[in-house]
Design an enzyme around this catalytic site. Structure first.
Site, PDB file in Angstrom:
ATOM      1  N   LYS A 176       8.459  52.289  41.351  1.00 17.50           N
ATOM      2  CA  LYS A 176       7.659  53.454  40.936  1.00 17.50           C
ATOM      3  C   LYS A 176       7.025  53.059  39.604  1.00 17.50           C
ATOM      4  CE  LYS A 176       6.303  57.405  39.484  1.00 17.50           C
ATOM      5  NZ  LYS A 176       5.463  56.658  38.509  1.00 17.50           N
ATOM      6  N   GLU A 179       2.219  56.181  36.424  1.00 19.24           N
ATOM      7  CA  GLU A 179       1.083  56.742  37.172  1.00 19.24           C
ATOM      8  C   GLU A 179      -0.238  56.077  36.754  1.00 19.24           C
ATOM      9  OE1 GLU A 179       0.540  60.888  36.372  1.00 19.24           O
ATOM     10  OE2 GLU A 179      -0.738  61.178  38.114  1.00 19.24           O
ATOM     11  N   GLY A 229      11.546  53.264  30.136  1.00 19.25           N
ATOM     12  CA  GLY A 229      10.633  54.342  29.773  1.00 19.25           C
ATOM     13  C   GLY A 229      11.184  55.137  28.607  1.00 19.25           C
ATOM     14  N   GLY A 230      10.739  56.360  28.497  1.00 20.23           N
ATOM     15  CA  GLY A 230      11.111  57.188  27.357  1.00 20.23           C
ATOM     16  C   GLY A 230      12.554  57.699  27.443  1.00 20.23           C
ATOM     17  N   THR A 233      13.170  60.953  29.579  1.00 18.36           N
ATOM     18  CA  THR A 233      13.209  60.683  31.021  1.00 18.36           C
ATOM     19  C   THR A 233      14.501  59.944  31.376  1.00 18.36           C
ATOM     20  OG1 THR A 233      10.834  60.267  30.775  1.00 18.36           O
ATOM     21  CG2 THR A 233      11.770  59.877  32.932  1.00 18.36           C
ATOM     22  N   GLY A 234      14.884  59.004  30.530  1.00 20.57           N
ATOM     23  CA  GLY A 234      16.106  58.239  30.787  1.00 20.57           C
ATOM     24  C   GLY A 234      17.334  59.126  30.864  1.00 20.57           C
ATOM     25  N   GLU A 251      16.420  51.270  29.903  1.00 25.43           N
ATOM     26  CA  GLU A 251      15.787  50.603  28.742  1.00 25.43           C
ATOM     27  C   GLU A 251      14.868  51.640  28.125  1.00 25.43           C
ATOM     28  OE1 GLU A 251      16.486  47.639  27.745  1.00 25.43           O
ATOM     29  OE2 GLU A 251      17.432  46.706  29.479  1.00 25.43           O
ATOM     30  N   CYS A 285       8.384  49.168  22.795  1.00 21.92           N
ATOM     31  CA  CYS A 285       9.668  49.814  22.485  1.00 21.92           C
ATOM     32  C   CYS A 285      10.315  49.171  21.267  1.00 21.92           C
ATOM     33  CB  CYS A 285      10.591  49.725  23.693  1.00 21.92           C
ATOM     34  SG  CYS A 285      10.784  48.029  24.295  1.00 21.92           S
ATOM     35  N   GLU A 386       9.953  58.281  17.743  1.00 24.04           N
ATOM     36  CA  GLU A 386       9.147  57.150  18.199  1.00 24.04           C
ATOM     37  C   GLU A 386       7.677  57.575  18.317  1.00 24.04           C
ATOM     38  OE1 GLU A 386       9.578  55.866  22.296  1.00 24.04           O
ATOM     39  OE2 GLU A 386       9.631  53.786  21.636  1.00 24.04           O
TER      40      GLU A 386
END
Ligand code: NAD
Length: 498
Positions: A176, A179, A229-230, A233-234, A251, A285, A386
């Site tokens: 995935k 987007e 990702g962020g 979301t993690g 990560e 990151c 961040e």
């Protein structure tokens, strides 16, 4: 690429338009469409997972000998190299990074497939010391369907870091991608098939993460999620994983400190600090976004840093001399601008940047210049959150105790950098900094053979490294009975047992 045509996506070995909304991948330097595609929808997610499950069960991939799987991975590496310029140009258009950077990312993706091919061929299963009349072994099995969920900032390199070990381990993978940067994952899937990977073992689902990524994570046939990702979301993924008792690797974000001690080589430190924060336009990151400078050095160092940062070449990503391309999107640039405004409202002062450049290409794309703030304290919001853009906050420090307290005072703990001429000071400081990676007299350097990951809100688990393949495998113990006599507990004499 004909931008008007609808680009097919890859669902369980079928290349066809997704069933979701039509949308464009846009070149951040101009806003122009690079390709139009239809996103996947929930039915596509289901088909991709079911197809991956069937391919895992019936394609024979998991049963191939490790050197045979490795052979396909080596071919994928070769094909990436063969198409390297095309891939680098495509990535430049998909996410707006300067061409020299995308070339390096493509080379790193090829290296990753090569490395995990070798890891696959050389992975050893062990015979463990026996404590009875048996031979005991520890072996590894593939898991089944693995989901790889990736961000927009380093396509192909991020995907390779997940897909290569997952395939090497014998799994099927559903990718995935972010987007807004779907093109490299789709191209990679084509190359995997061309290299001989059985159809269905790889699928790519472009579209909204909150819909598709969420459905992938929840699906009972998905046995592991590898996410980059962020942090927000993690954590969402971690909650779902906890309910399913599913292992994940996460990560996540960072707010990494870079430290300049009073004995640092200033030329090296200036070059390293600049590269650490402003390469990739700060959309990294591991960006070294908090700069701590020994107070005695503060002003002379800042003068050199600001002068050098002002000379960075911000512009056309297709130009080989460009050091910073545009940011990924208009909305992301607005978010960076809000942080700079917040820093000023918190009492910060601008030493450099802080204004959109204008004229020519600058008026079309989402450019933002190198920006340096000072006059802030580590506890303030711009030092704690961040920003993911080219914004550096510089702070002086008086002694190492104070420095350590501030450098470690963050929910993030992904990376850190130290600039010093004294290896003993570097050792002492490096061991006390809380971070997954510490760079000493260098920054943002990577080796696929060195594990990478974060502590705390920066993540869970490690990618890369020879043993990175094991996170995509389940460990199993085998016991082989070698008894001459029946097990004693039942008291069955041998002749009766016979
Ligand atoms: P993001 O979290 O918004 O998206 C990452 C991926 O997750 C995308 O594919 C997205 O579609 C998907 N996603 C979104 N919502 C989801 C949900 N509810 N369930 C499942 N999947 C979902 O992050 P981003 O904006 O694409 O990337 C920037 C972030 O990535 C930054 O925080 C950066 O620090 C982090 N990052 C970390 C590393 C690392 O190795 N630690 C590397 C690169 C980027």
């Amino acid at each position: 690429m004909n931008t008007e045509q609808t680009l097919p996506i890859c669902i369980a070995g079928q290349w066809r338009p997704g069933r979701g909304e039509r949308y464009a991948s846009r070149y951040p330097a101009t806003g122009e469409a690079v390709a139009w595609l239809n996103a996947a929808d929930l039915q596509d997610v289901e088909e991709a997972i079911q197809g991956a499950h069937q391919a895992f069960l019936h394609s024979g991939w998991a049963q191939r000998k490790p050197h045979e799987r490795a052979g396909v991975l080596y071919r994928i590496a070769e094909l990436i190299r063969l198409h390297s310029e095309e891939l680098a140009q495509l990535q430049r258009q998909d996410n707006g990074k300067p061409i020299n950077e995308t070339r390096a990312l493509v080379a790193s993706a090829a290296g990753t497939f090569q490395f995990f091919a070798a890891a696959c061929e050389t992975l050893e299963e062990t015979i463990t010391p026996s404590r009875g009349d048996f031979v005991s072994m520890s072996v590894y099995e593939p898991m089944g369907v693995v989901a790889a969920i990736t961000p927009w900032n380093s396509p192909i390199a991020s995907e390779a870091q997940k897909v290569a070990p997952a395939l090497a381990a014998g799994n099927a993978v559903v990718i995935k991608p972010a987007e807004i940067t779907p093109l490299l994952a789709l191209r990679l899937a084509r190359l995997c098939e061309e290299a001989g990977l059985p159809k269905g073992l790889i699928s790519v689902l472009p579209g909204k993460g909150s819909l598709l990524g969420d459905a992938l994570t929840r699906h009972p046939l998905v046995k592991r999620v590898s996410f980059t990702g962020g942090t927000r979301t993690g954590k969402h993924i971690a909650h779902i994983a906890a309910d399913k008792m599913m292992p994940v690797s996460l990560e996540l974000g960072g707010k990494s400190p870079t430290i300049v001690l009073d004995d640092a080589d200033l030329d090296h430190a200036v070059a390293g600090v600049l590269y650490g924060i402003f390469s990739s336009s700060g959309e990294a990151c591991i960006a070294g976004s908090r700069l701590f400078i020994a107070r005695a050095l503060y002003e002379p160092f800042m003068q050199r840093l600001v002068a050098a940062a002002a000379n960075l070449r911000v512009g056309d990503p297709a130009d080989e001399h460009t050091q910073m391309g545009p940011l990924i999107s208009a909305s992301h640039r607005e978010s960076v601008e809000r942080y700079v405004a917040l820093g000023l409202a918190e009492g910060g002062r601008l030493r450099l940047g802080g204004q959109r450049p204008s004229g020519g290409l600058y008026d079309q794309g989402f450019f933002y210049p190198p920006t340096i703030l000072e006059g802030l304290s580590n506890h303030q919001q711009v030092c704690q959150e961040e920003i993911f853009g080219p914004v550096l906050v510089a702070m002086p420090f008086d002694n190492e105790a104070q420095l350590l307290e501030q450098a470690n005072d963050s929910v993030y703990a992904l990376a850190a950098g130290i600039w010093t001429g004294d290896y003993k000071r570097a050792w002492a400081l490096g061991r006390r900094l809380q971070a997954g990676t510490v760079w000493i007299n260098t920054y943002k350097q990577f080796s696929i053979s060195t594990p990478f990951g974060g502590w705390r809100d920066s993540g869970l688990g490690r990618e890369k490294g020879r043993l990175g393949i094991l996170q995509y495998m389940e460990q199993k113990s085998l016991y082989w009975g070698m008894n001459e006599q029946p097990l004693a507990w039942a008291g069955v004499p041998r002749e009766v047992a016979q």
